[in-house]
Design an enzyme around this catalytic site. Structure first.
Site, PDB file in Angstrom:
ATOM      1  N   HIS A 102      48.255  33.797  43.818  1.00  0.00           N
ATOM      2  CA  HIS A 102      47.069  34.083  42.998  1.00  0.00           C
ATOM      3  C   HIS A 102      45.999  34.912  43.713  1.00  0.00           C
ATOM      4  CE1 HIS A 102      45.285  30.611  45.100  1.00  0.00           C
ATOM      5  NE2 HIS A 102      44.106  31.049  44.702  1.00  0.00           N
ATOM      6  N   HIS A 129      45.810  27.518  51.680  1.00  0.00           N
ATOM      7  CA  HIS A 129      45.143  27.446  50.380  1.00  0.00           C
ATOM      8  C   HIS A 129      46.130  27.763  49.255  1.00  0.00           C
ATOM      9  CE1 HIS A 129      42.157  27.984  47.227  1.00  0.00           C
ATOM     10  NE2 HIS A 129      42.522  29.247  47.060  1.00  0.00           N
ATOM     11  N   ASP A 159      42.635  26.037  41.900  1.00  0.00           N
ATOM     12  CA  ASP A 159      41.929  26.859  42.878  1.00  0.00           C
ATOM     13  C   ASP A 159      40.565  26.223  43.170  1.00  0.00           C
ATOM     14  OD1 ASP A 159      41.373  29.049  44.491  1.00  0.00           O
ATOM     15  OD2 ASP A 159      40.599  30.274  42.841  1.00  0.00           O
ATOM     16  N   GLU A 172      46.100  39.878  45.483  1.00  0.00           N
ATOM     17  CA  GLU A 172      45.393  41.147  45.278  1.00  0.00           C
ATOM     18  C   GLU A 172      44.281  41.357  46.318  1.00  0.00           C
ATOM     19  OE1 GLU A 172      44.171  41.820  41.205  1.00  0.00           O
ATOM     20  OE2 GLU A 172      46.120  41.198  40.456  1.00  0.00           O
ATOM     21  N   ASP A 173      43.955  40.303  47.058  1.00  0.00           N
ATOM     22  CA  ASP A 173      42.974  40.461  48.139  1.00  0.00           C
ATOM     23  C   ASP A 173      43.642  40.894  49.446  1.00  0.00           C
ATOM     24  OD1 ASP A 173      41.014  39.628  46.423  1.00  0.00           O
ATOM     25  OD2 ASP A 173      41.112  37.525  47.046  1.00  0.00           O
TER      26      ASP A 173
END
Lengths: 277, 114
Positions: free
Chosen positions: A89, A65, A153, A92-93
């Site tokens: 992007h 992704h 996205d 942060e997860d």
């Protein structure tokens, strides 16, 4: 839905930006021949490390992704710094320590990534965006960079939406159609806008946009009906059929409709005028 | 605007719609309520709609999207339709009470006159 037109080439036709780093680098190079691409290599490695083990709804490794989004961003003509942020992007997860990205990619990249996560799309003034026919190489504003990554996205999420649970599919598709598609078009990204529109409409109106999903027999049956009424009955029956869980129930439903089609046709073609039927 | 022929099936559909006149029902739901197969329901609904006894609309997008399925067509009996349907049902009921020519009247215990 998978057969709809795509901005980037399909994975099964040739090695392409959506599947490999080398493809991504090639796209960036076409827009920015002299740019230093090593940050992209580093960003890819970083994303690959921290997203390792995560998978998408499709079962694909999560990194696919990141690369796909970066490829769309690159395809729009964004400079390598923005493509870099696109690769990272969703960082942060992951368990990636916050300071690490600042240290390796600089504060600007980190700020851009946070802006991508926090900006509300309905707060971006469309008049501020000129991505489609801006002179190349692009020198995007912060807002344009944020929008490019968010659009990319969403576009990749819409391309792979088949794997998402139906309830969420509809919510995402509705938002895409009403909010994201107009933004893409306002920003001058006609192709992105068109693909977003097609993909989300396909989710929202399966009966009309993917005729193939209606059993052929029902579709043929509706040909008996007056032309102006066909779409309505096809859609109505299709919706009912979709709620029947067993094959037997669906067959019975269709058979009953089949048997009553002449009757319905007569009813629709010959309205009663003050007399009994 | 004419009236539909009050066949037994039409009566069943009207009864189902009158059960809660304010409620919108979809085709399969009415099949169950009326105890009729799908093929029978749709021509009747089409006729009732033609004569203005019934209104039909597409389901609210928010609802079917939340449920993740295509939109349903909903039917609801109109105010005028409800009055005329009740009237027609009552007449049909009375008609059944009348003995057919040559047949004996039903005994009073068979349902009685309410």
């Amino acid at each position: 839905m998978n057969d709809r037109r795509r901005l980037a080439p399909r994975q099964d036709t040739r090695p392409c930006p959506t599947s490999s780093l080398s493809g991504l680098l090639a796209v960036v190079r076409t827009h920015h021949p002299d740019a230093d691409l090593s940050p992209l290599q580093h960003a890819y490695n970083e994303a690959a490390i921290w997203h390792a083990g995560q998978t998408r709804h499709s079962g694909d490794p999560f990194i696919t992704h990141c690369v796909a989004v970066a490829a769309i961003v690159a395809d729009i003509g964004m400079p390598p710094a923005v493509v870099c942020a696109a690769l990272l992007h969703d960082i942060e997860d992951t368990p990636c320590p916050p300071g690490r990205i600042t240290e390796r990619f600089g504060q600007t990249t980190v700020d851009l990534i946070s802006a991508v996560r926090t900006t509300r799309l309905d707060e971006i003034p469309p008049s501020a965006l000129k991505l489609g026919n801006a002179p190349k190489p692009l020198q995007p504003t912060r807002e344009e960079a944020v929008l490019a990554i968010r659009l990319a996205d969403r576009l990749h999420n819409m391309r792979t939406i088949t794997f998402v649970p139906p309830t969420r599919q509809h919510r995402v598709a509705r938002e895409t159609l009403e909010l994201v598609t107009p933004l893409a078009k306002a920003a001058g990204l006609t192709d992105v806008g068109r693909e977003l529109h097609d993909l989300s409409s396909a989710v929202l109106r399966p009966a009309t946009s993917t005729l193939a999903m209606t059993p052929p027999l029902l579709t043929v049956l509706t040909l008996l009906l007056p032309a102006t009424q066909r779409a309505r009955w096809r859609e109505e029956w299709h919706a009912e059929l979709r709620t029947l869980t067993t094959r037997g129930a669906r067959t019975r439903f269709t058979a009953r409709i089949l048997l009553s089609a002449p009757r319905l046709t007569l009813t629709l073609r010959h309205p009663i005028r003050g007399r009994r039927w | 605007m004419g009236s539909p022929r009050m066949t037994l099936q039409t009566q069943l559909v009207l009864r189902a719609l009158l059960e809660d006149p304010a409620k919108q029902r979809y085709g399969l739901e009415l099949c169950e309520l009326a105890g009729l197969p799908s093929g029978t329901i749709y021509p009747i609904l089409a006729r009732l709609e033609q004569v203005g006894w019934v209104d039909s609309t597409w389901e609210d997008p928010a609802v079917h999207e939340e449920a993740g399925r295509p939109r349903r067509r909903f039917y609801q009996i109109t105010q005028d339709g409800a009055e005329r349907a009740r009237d027609a049902l009552a007449r049909a009921y009375q008609a059944r009470k009348q003995p057919l020519p040559g047949w004996a009247a039903r005994p009073a215990s068979d349902g009685g006159v309410s």
